[in-house]
Design a protein around this motif. Sequence first.
Motif, PDB file in Angstrom:
ATOM      1  N   ASP A  35       3.346  -7.808  14.105  1.00 57.77           N
ATOM      2  CA  ASP A  35       2.068  -7.621  13.417  1.00 57.77           C
ATOM      3  C   ASP A  35       1.368  -6.358  13.915  1.00 57.77           C
ATOM      4  O   ASP A  35       0.852  -5.568  13.125  1.00 57.77           O
ATOM      5  N   ALA A  36       1.371  -6.132  15.213  1.00 57.63           N
ATOM      6  CA  ALA A  36       0.773  -4.910  15.767  1.00 57.63           C
ATOM      7  C   ALA A  36       1.705  -3.725  15.573  1.00 57.63           C
ATOM      8  O   ALA A  36       1.262  -2.591  15.366  1.00 57.63           O
ATOM      9  N   ASP A  37       2.974  -3.991  15.612  1.00 59.09           N
ATOM     10  CA  ASP A  37       3.987  -2.950  15.547  1.00 59.09           C
ATOM     11  C   ASP A  37       4.066  -2.264  14.181  1.00 59.09           C
ATOM     12  O   ASP A  37       4.241  -1.049  14.101  1.00 59.09           O
ATOM     13  N   ILE A  38       3.921  -3.038  13.130  1.00 60.06           N
ATOM     14  CA  ILE A  38       4.035  -2.464  11.789  1.00 60.06           C
ATOM     15  C   ILE A  38       2.894  -1.476  11.519  1.00 60.06           C
ATOM     16  O   ILE A  38       3.053  -0.518  10.769  1.00 60.06           O
ATOM     17  N   LEU A  66      -1.888   6.456   2.211  1.00 58.43           N
ATOM     18  CA  LEU A  66      -0.780   7.401   2.236  1.00 58.43           C
ATOM     19  C   LEU A  66      -0.456   7.947   0.856  1.00 58.43           C
ATOM     20  O   LEU A  66       0.050   9.062   0.740  1.00 58.43           O
ATOM     21  N   GLY A  67      -0.763   7.188  -0.185  1.00 61.02           N
ATOM     22  CA  GLY A  67      -0.552   7.686  -1.541  1.00 61.02           C
ATOM     23  C   GLY A  67      -1.361   8.955  -1.794  1.00 61.02           C
ATOM     24  O   GLY A  67      -0.858   9.938  -2.346  1.00 61.02           O
ATOM     25  N   LYS A  68      -2.621   8.948  -1.358  1.00 65.40           N
ATOM     26  CA  LYS A  68      -3.472  10.133  -1.524  1.00 65.40           C
ATOM     27  C   LYS A  68      -2.958  11.297  -0.689  1.00 65.40           C
ATOM     28  O   LYS A  68      -2.989  12.448  -1.111  1.00 65.40           O
ATOM     29  N   ILE A  69      -2.494  10.998   0.509  1.00 63.70           N
ATOM     30  CA  ILE A  69      -2.006  12.057   1.393  1.00 63.70           C
ATOM     31  C   ILE A  69      -0.698  12.633   0.855  1.00 63.70           C
ATOM     32  O   ILE A  69      -0.490  13.849   0.876  1.00 63.70           O
ATOM     33  N   THR A  91       0.996   1.917   3.236  1.00 63.90           N
ATOM     34  CA  THR A  91      -0.470   1.983   3.253  1.00 63.90           C
ATOM     35  C   THR A  91      -1.146   0.671   3.654  1.00 63.90           C
ATOM     36  O   THR A  91      -2.031   0.679   4.512  1.00 63.90           O
ATOM     37  N   PRO A  92      -0.759  -0.455   3.091  1.00 69.28           N
ATOM     38  CA  PRO A  92      -1.458  -1.700   3.461  1.00 69.28           C
ATOM     39  C   PRO A  92      -1.350  -2.066   4.940  1.00 69.28           C
ATOM     40  O   PRO A  92      -2.189  -2.799   5.461  1.00 69.28           O
ATOM     41  N   TYR A  93      -0.349  -1.549   5.623  1.00 74.65           N
ATOM     42  CA  TYR A  93      -0.155  -1.905   7.028  1.00 74.65           C
ATOM     43  C   TYR A  93      -1.191  -1.281   7.948  1.00 74.65           C
ATOM     44  O   TYR A  93      -1.235  -1.610   9.140  1.00 74.65           O
ATOM     45  N   ALA A 116       9.538  -0.789   6.979  1.00 74.25           N
ATOM     46  CA  ALA A 116       8.438   0.091   7.386  1.00 74.25           C
ATOM     47  C   ALA A 116       8.922   1.157   8.374  1.00 74.25           C
ATOM     48  O   ALA A 116       8.570   2.332   8.250  1.00 74.25           O
ATOM     49  N   VAL A 117       9.730   0.761   9.342  1.00 71.44           N
ATOM     50  CA  VAL A 117      10.278   1.722  10.304  1.00 71.44           C
ATOM     51  C   VAL A 117      11.140   2.748   9.586  1.00 71.44           C
ATOM     52  O   VAL A 117      11.047   3.951   9.850  1.00 71.44           O
ATOM     53  N   GLU A 118      11.961   2.276   8.670  1.00 71.81           N
ATOM     54  CA  GLU A 118      12.837   3.188   7.917  1.00 71.81           C
ATOM     55  C   GLU A 118      12.015   4.214   7.140  1.00 71.81           C
ATOM     56  O   GLU A 118      12.327   5.407   7.152  1.00 71.81           O
TER      57      GLU A 118
END
Length: 137
Positions: A35-38, A66-69, A91-93, A116-118
């Motif tokens: 949970d903290a890692d993601i 991240l979509g905006k970025i 983004t939601p993470y 997410a890591v990938e």
Amino acid sequence: MDKAAADLCRAWLLKAHSDLHTAQQIGGLPDGHLDADIYHCQQAAEKTLKGFLIFHGRPFEKVHDLGKIVEQAIRVNSMFHRYEDAADVLTPYSVAYRYPDEQGFLEPSREEFDEAVEHAKSIYDFVLSLLPVGARP
């Protein structure tokens, strides 16, 4: 190459690398807290993209979307289109697992975390491939 921009870009990428490395380390532990890692995966991608924009002298909003970025990065290099889906996933993470919801404590699945890591690593590696050595960590 603007030395100040390269130095600041490198600083952002060092922070991104730290987030990515933290995510990979904790995620590799049998009892790692996903949970903290993601959250670190989202942060790694965000800092990487912002570092890229800094290198190119492009101002960015202080947002976690991240979509905006990615949209801003596309204006510099159209190949960032390939990361629109990754941005939507990550983004939601930035907030999703930081607080419990109505059902109680939430934690992402191993599959969500691995994805997410990938995505974060892919964005990081891509940005590094676009930058001169002097702007890389």
